[in-house]
Scaffold this motif. Structure first.
Motif, short mmCIF file in Angstrom:
data_model
loop_
_atom_site.label_atom_id
_atom_site.label_comp_id
_atom_site.label_asym_id
_atom_site.label_seq_id
_atom_site.Cartn_x
_atom_site.Cartn_y
_atom_site.Cartn_z
N PRO A 25 1.00 -1.37 0.22
CA PRO A 25 -0.15 -0.04 -0.05
C PRO A 25 0.77 1.73 -0.17
CG PRO A 25 -0.89 -1.44 1.39
CD PRO A 25 0.13 -2.04 1.44
N LEU A 26 1.84 0.78 0.86
CA LEU A 26 2.95 2.22 0.40
C LEU A 26 4.01 2.26 -0.61
CD1 LEU A 26 3.48 2.98 4.72
CD2 LEU A 26 2.04 4.11 2.56
N PRO A 27 4.04 2.94 -1.52
CA PRO A 27 5.12 2.46 -2.49
C PRO A 27 6.22 2.57 -2.57
CG PRO A 27 2.98 4.05 -3.50
CD PRO A 27 2.85 3.97 -1.83
N ASP A 28 6.94 3.25 -1.22
CA ASP A 28 7.80 3.63 -0.55
C ASP A 28 8.58 2.17 0.29
OD1 ASP A 28 6.80 4.58 1.48
OD2 ASP A 28 8.04 5.57 2.03
N ARG A 29 7.91 1.02 -0.23
CA ARG A 29 8.32 0.44 0.26
C ARG A 29 7.98 -0.58 0.07
NH1 ARG A 29 6.85 0.61 6.38
NH2 ARG A 29 6.55 2.94 6.03
N ILE A 30 7.74 -0.58 -1.71
CA ILE A 30 8.03 -2.36 -2.73
C ILE A 30 9.76 -1.71 -3.10
CG2 ILE A 30 7.46 -2.13 -4.93
CD1 ILE A 30 5.13 -0.69 -4.77
N GLY A 31 10.17 -3.30 -2.96
CA GLY A 31 11.87 -3.79 -3.02
C GLY A 31 12.07 -3.36 -2.04
N LYS A 32 11.74 -3.43 -0.95
CA LYS A 32 11.93 -4.50 0.49
C LYS A 32 11.87 -5.15 1.39
CE LYS A 32 12.42 1.43 1.36
NZ LYS A 32 12.03 2.11 2.87
N PRO A 33 12.15 -5.73 1.62
CA PRO A 33 11.97 -7.17 2.63
C PRO A 33 10.75 -7.42 3.12
CG PRO A 33 14.06 -7.17 2.71
CD PRO A 33 14.20 -5.39 2.07
N MET A 34 10.16 -7.92 3.10
CA MET A 34 8.64 -8.33 4.86
C MET A 34 9.09 -7.97 5.78
SD MET A 34 6.30 -10.70 1.98
CE MET A 34 4.74 -10.16 2.29
N VAL A 35 8.92 -7.64 6.62
CA VAL A 35 8.77 -7.64 7.75
C VAL A 35 7.54 -8.38 9.10
CG1 VAL A 35 10.13 -5.64 8.03
CG2 VAL A 35 7.13 -5.57 8.11
N GLY A 36 8.11 -9.03 9.54
CA GLY A 36 7.03 -9.94 10.89
C GLY A 36 7.62 -10.94 11.20
N GLY A 37 8.57 -11.78 10.12
CA GLY A 37 9.43 -12.82 10.34
C GLY A 37 8.12 -13.80 10.51
N ASP A 38 7.50 -13.67 9.85
CA ASP A 38 6.27 -15.31 9.43
C ASP A 38 6.07 -15.89 8.14
OD1 ASP A 38 5.05 -12.97 8.17
OD2 ASP A 38 3.24 -12.97 9.85
N ASN A 39 7.32 -15.87 6.95
CA ASN A 39 6.73 -16.51 6.01
C ASN A 39 7.65 -16.93 5.48
OD1 ASN A 39 6.02 -13.67 4.81
ND2 ASN A 39 7.17 -12.87 4.57
#
Length: 516
Positions: A89-103
């Motif tokens: 939803p926030l374009p500036d976060r695209i290309g960065k790793p997904m957070v939360g540690g549940d993937n």
């Protein structure tokens, strides 16, 4: 009123807290299931599969934006096989790793999962599903999330409703409690519970202390009050008569008649259970309504009993008068013998009359220190002689100075009644002697009185000390009752037993030191 309010407040708090907790858990579960379903559905969308397999971030972001607008999810985040965001939803976060540690479980094992973690947009409930390519390899992950803040906002909305309802219930409970308290206090004459309890105990003590019989019934004709004097006066075999219909317990009481007439009756003579009674009946009214009847009664024969006692006293006086005449005759005889110069015969006659009395007097002087007790024993000795009986006192008996807690008058009452009872029993069985022994050795004063009467049956043994119980005549049965009461007041004990040769023995134990 305070108790009712606290009870309502406690119930509302418990029920409200349980409802809000259940609502929060239900919302979390529903959102988690919805997130998982959306994630699985989006992961199977052909356009998403192609874009993720091609690692095309622009196409993935465009499709994800369209899907986010069509759903109520807080966010849709899609990553590739390495967990790098392709859509967010926030374009500036695209290309960065997904957070939360549940993937890891999704990307490595290909499982769909539900998790609750703190992501880049804050705490959320997330549903994650793997994205497969055409050959079944995991090429990415779809994460659909609902922010927990939305759940908290929903619960807060319901919480306000619960608080409002609780406050309303509290106000209603205060009004209801105030109304109930006013009605209740008016019904109990504005008395507090502890005052009612005190009045109840006082009422019971008063009823039991009254010598007149008291019976009360309610509007249904059932007994609500019955004291001990009423049970004894009416000779009721059943002791617990409360809540029983009066017509069954005392059929001829006529108390139910007053429930219809409502007119009081005073000093009415009636025969109930074969006894002549003087009865007062008064209706009970509460706020003008007839709610019951109370009756008090006494035995009319009490005057007769007093008359009989006076008659016996008169007979005793006559006996003394006849004894005086007898002694006067003997004195005249002695005077005549002296005038006839028959001094030896006069001395012999005097000796016969005085020998037993002199022996008794010498023994009393040597063995009994208290003059009041000595006088009582001498009087009983003479009484037995008048009745043609013998009062035999054990020559080894001894009674020194009385303890401070035992007055001579009280001891005379105890011994005198026991000897009188033994004389009557011996006389009725045509016996000859009554035996008395006493000792003050040890911690107790011990007195034993034996008669040659018919003894006491096993049936009568438990009632021998009851007031009014007697096998001799109506109006008797007081002496042994007084003995029992006197012994109890002194903290002593009295034992009765039948003798093998006939008759009964009463043994009296009186402690030297006061008990209690």
């Amino acid at each position: 009123m305070i108790v009712l309010c606290l009870l309502v407040l406690l119930q509302s708090a418990l029920l409200g807290g349980f409802a809000l907790r259940h609502l929060a858990d239900s919302l979390e579960d529903q959102m988690a299931q919805r997130a998982l379903q959306l994630a699985s559905m989006i992961a199977q969308t052909p356009s998403i599969r192609e874009a993720v397999a091609a690692n095309d971030s622009e196409a993935t972001q465009r499709v994800a934006s369209e899907l986010r607008d069509a759903t109520d999810a807080s966010f849709i985040s899609i990553g590739n096989a390495q967990g790098i965001r392709l859509a967010h939803p926030l374009p500036d976060r695209i290309g960065k790793p997904m957070v939360g540690g549940d993937n890891d479980e999704v990307l490595k094992q290909g499982h769909t999962i539900i998790s609750q973690a703190v992501g880049s947009m804050g705490p959320s409930i997330r549903g994650k599903a793997p994205v497969f390519n055409d050959v079944g390899e995991v090429v990415g992950v779809v994460s659909i999330g609902y922010l927990t803040q939305e759940i908290d906002d929903t619960v807060l909305t319901y919480q306000r409703v619960v608080f409002a309802v609780t406050l309303l219930l509290l106000v209603l409970s205060v009004l209801a409690a105030s109304w109930i308290a006013r009605r209740f206090r008016a019904a109990i004459f504005d008395l507090e519970p502890h005052q009612i309890a005190a009045l109840f105990e006082e009422r019971n003590a008063t009823l039991e202390s009254i010598r007149e019989g008291i019976i009360a019934i309610n509007a249904e004709g059932k007994i609500t009050t019955c004291n001990r004097a009423a049970i004894e006066t009416l000779g009721l075999e059943q002791r617990d008569v409360v809540n029983h219909p009066i017509r069954e317990v005392v059929p001829d009481s006529r108390l139910p008649d007053l429930l219809e007439s409502g007119e009081p009756e005073f000093d009415t003579e009636m025969v109930i259970g074969g006894r002549s009674l003087i009865i007062n009946r008064i209706p009970i009214r509460v706020k003008g309504k007839l709610t019951g009847v109370v009756a008090s009664f006494r035995i009319r024969d009490e005057l007769t009993m007093v008359s009989r006692q006076l008659t016996r006293i008169r007979q005793y006086a006559e006996t003394l008068r006849s004894q005086a005449h007898e002694y006067a005759n003997k004195l005249h005889t002695i005077a005549g013998l002296i005038q006839l110069d028959k001094s030896d015969e006069a001395l012999e006659l005097i000796g016969q009359e005085t020998r037993d009395h002199q022996a008794m007097l010498r023994w009393l002087v040597d063995s009994v220190d208290d003059p009041v007790v000595s006088g009582c024993l001498l009087g009983k000795f003479n009484r037995a002689h008048e009745l043609g009986l013998q009062l035999v006192i054990d020559p080894d008996s001894h009674l020194g100075p009385l303890p401070a807690n035992i007055t001579p008058e009280r001891l005379v009452t105890l011994i005198g009644n026991l000897i009188d009872n033994a004389l009557d029993a011996t006389l009725s069985a045509k016996g000859r002697s009554v035996f008395l022994s006493m000792t003050d050795i040890g911690q107790d004063l011990i007195f034993e009185v034996e008669d040659q009467g018919p003894g006491i049956s096993e049936e009568d043994m438990p009632r021998v000390f009851d007031r009014g119980f007697s096998r001799k005549a109506e109006g008797r049965g007081i002496g042994l009752h007084l003995v029992k009461e006197g012994v109890s007041q002194l903290g002593g004990e009295i034992v009765v037993e039948n003798l093998s040769a006939g008759g009964a023995r009463f043994t009296l134990y009186l402690p030297r030191e006061s008990v209690g």
